[in-house]
Design a protein around this motif. Structure first.
Motif, short mmCIF file in Angstrom:
data_model
loop_
_atom_site.label_atom_id
_atom_site.label_comp_id
_atom_site.label_asym_id
_atom_site.label_seq_id
_atom_site.Cartn_x
_atom_site.Cartn_y
_atom_site.Cartn_z
N TYR A 1 0.86 -1.18 0.00
CA TYR A 1 0.00 0.00 0.00
C TYR A 1 0.89 1.22 0.00
O TYR A 1 1.80 1.34 0.82
CB TYR A 1 -0.90 0.01 1.24
N LEU B 1 1.06 5.62 -0.31
CA LEU B 1 0.27 6.82 -0.08
C LEU B 1 1.04 8.06 -0.51
O LEU B 1 2.18 8.27 -0.10
CB LEU B 1 -0.09 6.94 1.41
N ALA C 1 -4.00 6.99 -2.73
CA ALA C 1 -3.39 5.72 -2.37
C ALA C 1 -3.20 4.86 -3.62
O ALA C 1 -3.92 5.00 -4.62
CB ALA C 1 -4.25 4.99 -1.35
N TYR D 1 -2.31 0.65 -4.83
CA TYR D 1 -2.17 -0.75 -4.42
C TYR D 1 -1.15 -1.40 -5.36
O TYR D 1 -1.29 -1.36 -6.59
CB TYR D 1 -3.51 -1.47 -4.53
N THR E 1 -7.92 5.44 4.35
CA THR E 1 -7.69 4.14 4.99
C THR E 1 -6.20 3.82 5.06
O THR E 1 -5.70 3.36 6.09
CB THR E 1 -8.42 3.04 4.21
N VAL E 2 -5.49 4.04 3.97
CA VAL E 2 -4.04 3.76 3.97
C VAL E 2 -3.32 4.73 4.89
O VAL E 2 -2.36 4.34 5.58
CB VAL E 2 -3.48 3.85 2.53
N VAL F 1 -8.42 -3.29 4.49
CA VAL F 1 -7.76 -2.85 3.26
C VAL F 1 -7.87 -3.97 2.24
O VAL F 1 -7.98 -5.15 2.60
CB VAL F 1 -6.28 -2.50 3.51
#
Length: 240
Positions: A177, A179, A186, A188, A207-208, A226
């Protein structure tokens, strides 16, 4: 004394006889001494001959064993060369596989293994050095895969786009992850079809960010959901 011989003649004959007798006694005495010396010398030479014969027999036996050992070592040397050649071929095949695998590795790990990969691509590397280098790469991969690794990196996450400064959490070799704190975006990361790829997850930014805070123990521990993928063979995956 014979009739007609003078006293002088008789005296000369007696003197000559005494001289001859003296020489005879001296010769006999010298012979007896020489005989003892020669007999002792013969005994010493006989013993020396026996020792030399024993030494000869020992050396012949040793030479025979050594000839056998040399022949055996020759066979073992041939077997060893075959094994070494086979090991070299297997290590070379492993090196090729590791080099091919590099594009799927997390960027952080791939960069850390730069020197090792350069060594693996060096055709002059010996078998032992290649084996040691391959073991280093594998060990680093195993270590990386058994931990969550945080890093701050400058990465190009989209083809044709500028590099970004990202905070990244790697979940072993499986996924990561990232950011962009400046923009709150973010990404992935995971092994794609041909290489490690980053996918933008715009809605995942908060969230990240929360995940990063928890990783640094800057908040009360809590569960954070996540996305992740169950890893199948490289190039395919299942989204959860």
């Amino acid at each position: 004394m014979l009739v007609g011989e003078s006293i002088e003649t008789v005296q000369n004959a007696a003197t000559e006889w005494a001289r001859i007798r003296s020489e005879t006694v001296r010769a006999e005495t010298e012979w007896r001494w020489q005989k003892v010396f020669l007999e002792s010398t013969l005994e010493a030479l006989t013993e020396r001959t026996r020792i030399l014969e024993d030494r000869r027999d020992y050396l012949e036996a040793t030479a025979a064993r050594e000839r056998g050992s040399v022949a055996e070592l020759g066979l073992k040397s041939e077997e060893g060369l075959e094994l070494l050649q086979g090991a070299g071929e297997r290590v070379q095949a492993l090196s090729v596989s590791l080099v091919e695998l590099r594009s799927w590795l997390p960027p952080r790990l791939s960069e850390a293994l730069e020197f090792s990969y350069r060594s693996l691509e060096d055709p002059s590397l010996s078998v032992s050095e290649r084996m040691q280098t391959a073991a280093t790469v594998l060990n680093r991969c195993f270590q990386f895969n058994s931990a969550i690794t945080y890093s701050e990196e400058i990465l190009v996450v989209e083809t044709g786009q500028s590099a970004r400064f990202l905070s990244v959490l790697y979940w072993g070799l499986s996924h990561a992850y990232a950011l962009d704190s400046a923009e709150g975006i973010a990404f992935y990361g995971s092994p794609g079809e041909k290489e490690w790829v980053w996918e933008e997850q715009a809605s995942l930014g908060p969230t990240v960010a929360r995940l990063m805070v928890l990783y640094h123990d800057e908040a009360t521990p809590e569960f954070v959901e996540v996305p992740a993928r169950l890893a199948n063979p490289i190039g395919t995956s299942v989204q959860e």
